[in-house]
Design a protein around this motif. Structure first.
Motif, PDB file in Angstrom:
ATOM      1  N   ALA A   4       0.839  -1.201   0.000  1.00  0.00           N
ATOM      2  CA  ALA A   4       0.000   0.000   0.000  1.00  0.00           C
ATOM      3  C   ALA A   4       0.869   1.243   0.000  1.00  0.00           C
ATOM      4  CB  ALA A   4      -0.933   0.012   1.211  1.00  0.00           C
ATOM      5  N   VAL A   5       0.258   2.345  -0.394  1.00  0.00           N
ATOM      6  CA  VAL A   5       0.913   3.647  -0.336  1.00  0.00           C
ATOM      7  C   VAL A   5      -0.164   4.677  -0.002  1.00  0.00           C
ATOM      8  CG1 VAL A   5       0.593   4.176  -2.794  1.00  0.00           C
ATOM      9  CG2 VAL A   5       2.503   5.220  -1.552  1.00  0.00           C
ATOM     10  N   LYS A   6       0.239   5.740   0.660  1.00  0.00           N
ATOM     11  CA  LYS A   6      -0.663   6.862   0.917  1.00  0.00           C
ATOM     12  C   LYS A   6      -0.040   8.100   0.302  1.00  0.00           C
ATOM     13  CE  LYS A   6      -3.451   9.082   4.496  1.00  0.00           C
ATOM     14  NZ  LYS A   6      -3.776   9.135   5.944  1.00  0.00           N
ATOM     15  N   VAL A   7      -0.758   8.715  -0.614  1.00  0.00           N
ATOM     16  CA  VAL A   7      -0.223   9.872  -1.315  1.00  0.00           C
ATOM     17  C   VAL A   7      -1.262  10.980  -1.319  1.00  0.00           C
ATOM     18  CG1 VAL A   7      -0.892   8.826  -3.522  1.00  0.00           C
ATOM     19  CG2 VAL A   7       0.775  10.690  -3.501  1.00  0.00           C
ATOM     20  N   PHE A   8      -0.872  12.115  -0.770  1.00  0.00           N
ATOM     21  CA  PHE A   8      -1.762  13.276  -0.642  1.00  0.00           C
ATOM     22  C   PHE A   8      -3.104  12.880  -0.026  1.00  0.00           C
ATOM     23  CE2 PHE A   8       0.998  14.470  -4.311  1.00  0.00           C
ATOM     24  CZ  PHE A   8       1.629  15.543  -3.713  1.00  0.00           C
ATOM     25  N   GLY A   9      -3.047  12.058   1.011  1.00  0.00           N
ATOM     26  CA  GLY A   9      -4.248  11.667   1.740  1.00  0.00           C
ATOM     27  C   GLY A   9      -5.009  10.504   1.137  1.00  0.00           C
ATOM     28  N   LEU A  10      -4.616  10.031  -0.030  1.00  0.00           N
ATOM     29  CA  LEU A  10      -5.315   8.936  -0.702  1.00  0.00           C
ATOM     30  C   LEU A  10      -4.611   7.616  -0.429  1.00  0.00           C
ATOM     31  CD1 LEU A  10      -7.704   8.451  -2.752  1.00  0.00           C
ATOM     32  CD2 LEU A  10      -5.919   8.364  -4.523  1.00  0.00           C
TER      33      LEU A  10
ATOM     34  N   ALA B 168      -9.298   2.178   3.004  1.00  0.00           N
ATOM     35  CA  ALA B 168      -8.885   1.364   1.857  1.00  0.00           C
ATOM     36  C   ALA B 168      -7.851   0.310   2.261  1.00  0.00           C
ATOM     37  CB  ALA B 168      -8.333   2.250   0.751  1.00  0.00           C
ATOM     38  N   ALA B 169      -6.778   0.727   2.919  1.00  0.00           N
ATOM     39  CA  ALA B 169      -5.688  -0.196   3.239  1.00  0.00           C
ATOM     40  C   ALA B 169      -6.139  -1.291   4.197  1.00  0.00           C
ATOM     41  CB  ALA B 169      -4.504   0.569   3.826  1.00  0.00           C
ATOM     42  N   LEU B 170      -6.902  -0.925   5.229  1.00  0.00           N
ATOM     43  CA  LEU B 170      -7.297  -1.933   6.210  1.00  0.00           C
ATOM     44  C   LEU B 170      -8.313  -2.917   5.621  1.00  0.00           C
ATOM     45  CD1 LEU B 170      -7.469   0.121   9.519  1.00  0.00           C
ATOM     46  CD2 LEU B 170      -5.646  -1.363   8.673  1.00  0.00           C
TER      47      LEU B 170
END
Length: 462
Positions: free
Chosen positions: A339-345, A408-410
């Motif tokens: 997973a990645v989190k980019v600009f809150g997404l 999303a990630a969880l």
């Protein structure tokens, strides 16, 4: 009983994990860790946030320095030491102390290779310029921050639109640096999620001021100062910059293994069996330099992630240190979750993508759902986009992905054990997932997707 000597070659994730576990398995063993760099154990995944100034000090990222690791784990540590040769048949290695340049030969009973992988640099003249960096080790991150502190950086160019490329793009924006990403492939995160989900990523990146160009760097213009001043692309454009960051993936470090006579796979990794044993009976390997089995289809893949490094390290260490007692440990495989989190997404995936599933011979299809992260009218509810990859023949869950600003990630994490156990989408429908208005709707998006997938399978069989 004669005390055995075990050499572990390499630091960061796999090496320290292997050394510590080997000492736990055989407390009487002499376990020695060799690392070429000065840092042996640190949080590599946290480096973009340090570069972004969200984490103030590089020292915060250090999990163990050589002294603390040696003291707490009872493992001898030689940082700043480059193992240049290993001779498995003679039970010897040659190591060079970088500070003095002196080399010595030492005897060991067992060897564990944790040599990791190196960042790919562009094959362009000028790629050794002072202001071109990769983001692979802590020294890289410190180098980037030091350079930005001593030079005025107004525009940064990121080569590559994968996880690291996007994390670095956000780091530059946080530091108020104009940023361009060059991604010559089929969009951002094109190796990770479907074209439909990529659109959400592309949108949030654009809204935060990052320019994304479907172009490839083909030329570096280097000033007499030794810095790149502009990048030429394959479309004929010239883009001025003061900083270039290469986020183009990694290549396994297998030079030492080759010199040791170990078998290398077609993809360039050290060949290991399920016990992490190499082609030499007294050598094991783990981490980013090996391939692992993907449990969904049994294919061997390279998965340079920290969790894979830790897990393969435990298996390698246990088998190297156990002295033949009991059954050898076996690596069970990977689902392939990231997973990645980019600009809150949040962008997350697990298992196979649709293309991977079809390439593996599955009659696969994707069920997509656009739903809410919480009860729709509860304050703060956000849109959540979920995809399930399903085998049409039997309804088996092959993979999944999700994109959204929360949850999303969880939710993809929920899918991981289901993919591991070979669940059918019809099984998912019966899960009593949490319902609480601030947290999740009464019918979770995962259940909605599973229900739709079941109906889709039924309709094709009628």
């Amino acid at each position: 009983m004669i005390r055995q000597r075990i050499a572990v070659i390499g630091g960061v994730a796999a090496g320290p994990a292997a050394a510590a576990h080997a000492k736990r398995i055989d407390p009487d063993a002499d376990v020695i860790l060799f690392e070429k760099g000065s840092h042996i154990s640190y949080g590599a995944c946290e480096m973009p946030y340090y570069i972004a100034d969200q984490i103030e000090s590089a020292d915060t990222l250090v999990i163990h320095d050589p002294e603390s690791f040696q003291r707490e784990k009872s493992v001898a540590v030689f940082a700043g030491h480059d193992v240049t040769d290993v001779h498995p048949s003679r039970n010897r290695l040659v190591v060079r102390e970088l500070a003095s340049g002196r080399s010595r030969e030492e005897r060991f009973d067992k060897f564990i290779f944790a040599t990791g992988a190196s960042a790919i640099r562009p094959d362009i003249q000028g790629s050794d310029a002072d202001n071109l960096f990769t983001v692979r080790c802590l020294a890289d991150a410190i180098g980037i921050k030091n350079y930005m502190s001593s030079h005025r950086v107004r525009h940064a160019i990121i080569l590559g639109g994968g996880y690291i490329g996007l994390e670095m793009a956000e780091a530059m924006v946080r530091r108020q640096i104009r940023t361009t990403v060059l991604e010559p492939g089929s969009g951002l995160l094109n190796r990770y999620v479907s074209p439909a989900l990529r659109e959400y990523v592309q949108d949030v990146v654009h809204k935060n001021g990052v320019q994304v160009r479907s172009e490839k760097a083909v030329r570096f213009d280097v000033a007499s100062s030794g810095a790149i001043t502009s990048v030429g692309t394959d479309s004929g454009e010239t883009i001025g910059c003061q900083l270039v960051i290469a986020a183009m993936g990694t290549r396994p470090n297998t030079e030492l293994a080759r010199r040791a006579g170990l078998r290398i796979t077609e993809t360039g990794t050290v060949e290991v069996d399920p016990h992490m044993r190499t082609s030499a009976a007294n050598v094991w390997a783990c981490g980013d330099c090996v391939e692992v089995e993907r449990i969904v289809d049994g294919r061997k893949i390279s998965l340079p992630l920290s969790q894979t490094a830790f897990r393969t390290a435990r298996v390698a260490a246990e088998n190297a240190a156990r002295r033949g007692r009991g059954q050898p440990a076996k690596f069970p495989g990977v689902c392939g979750a990231s997973a990645v989190k980019v600009f809150g997404l949040e962008v997350a995936r697990a298992g196979l993508s649709l293309d991977e599933a079809r390439a593996a011979g599955f009659d696969a299809f994707v069920e997509s759902v656009d739903d809410w992260s919480r009860v729709s009218f509860y304050p703060g509810a956000q849109r959540l986009h979920i995809e399930l990859v399903v085998d049409r023949r039997n309804g088996r869950l092959l993979g999944g992905a999700a994109v959204g600003t929360e949850g999303a990630a969880l939710r993809v994490n929920v899918l991981v054990p289901l993919i591991w156990k070979g669940w059918l989408v019809s099984d998912i429908r019966d899960l009593d997932l949490i319902y609480a208005p601030p947290l999740a709707p009464s019918l979770d998006p995962l259940l909605v997707a599973a229900n739709r997938a079941v109906r889709g399978i039924r309709s094709t069989k009628q």
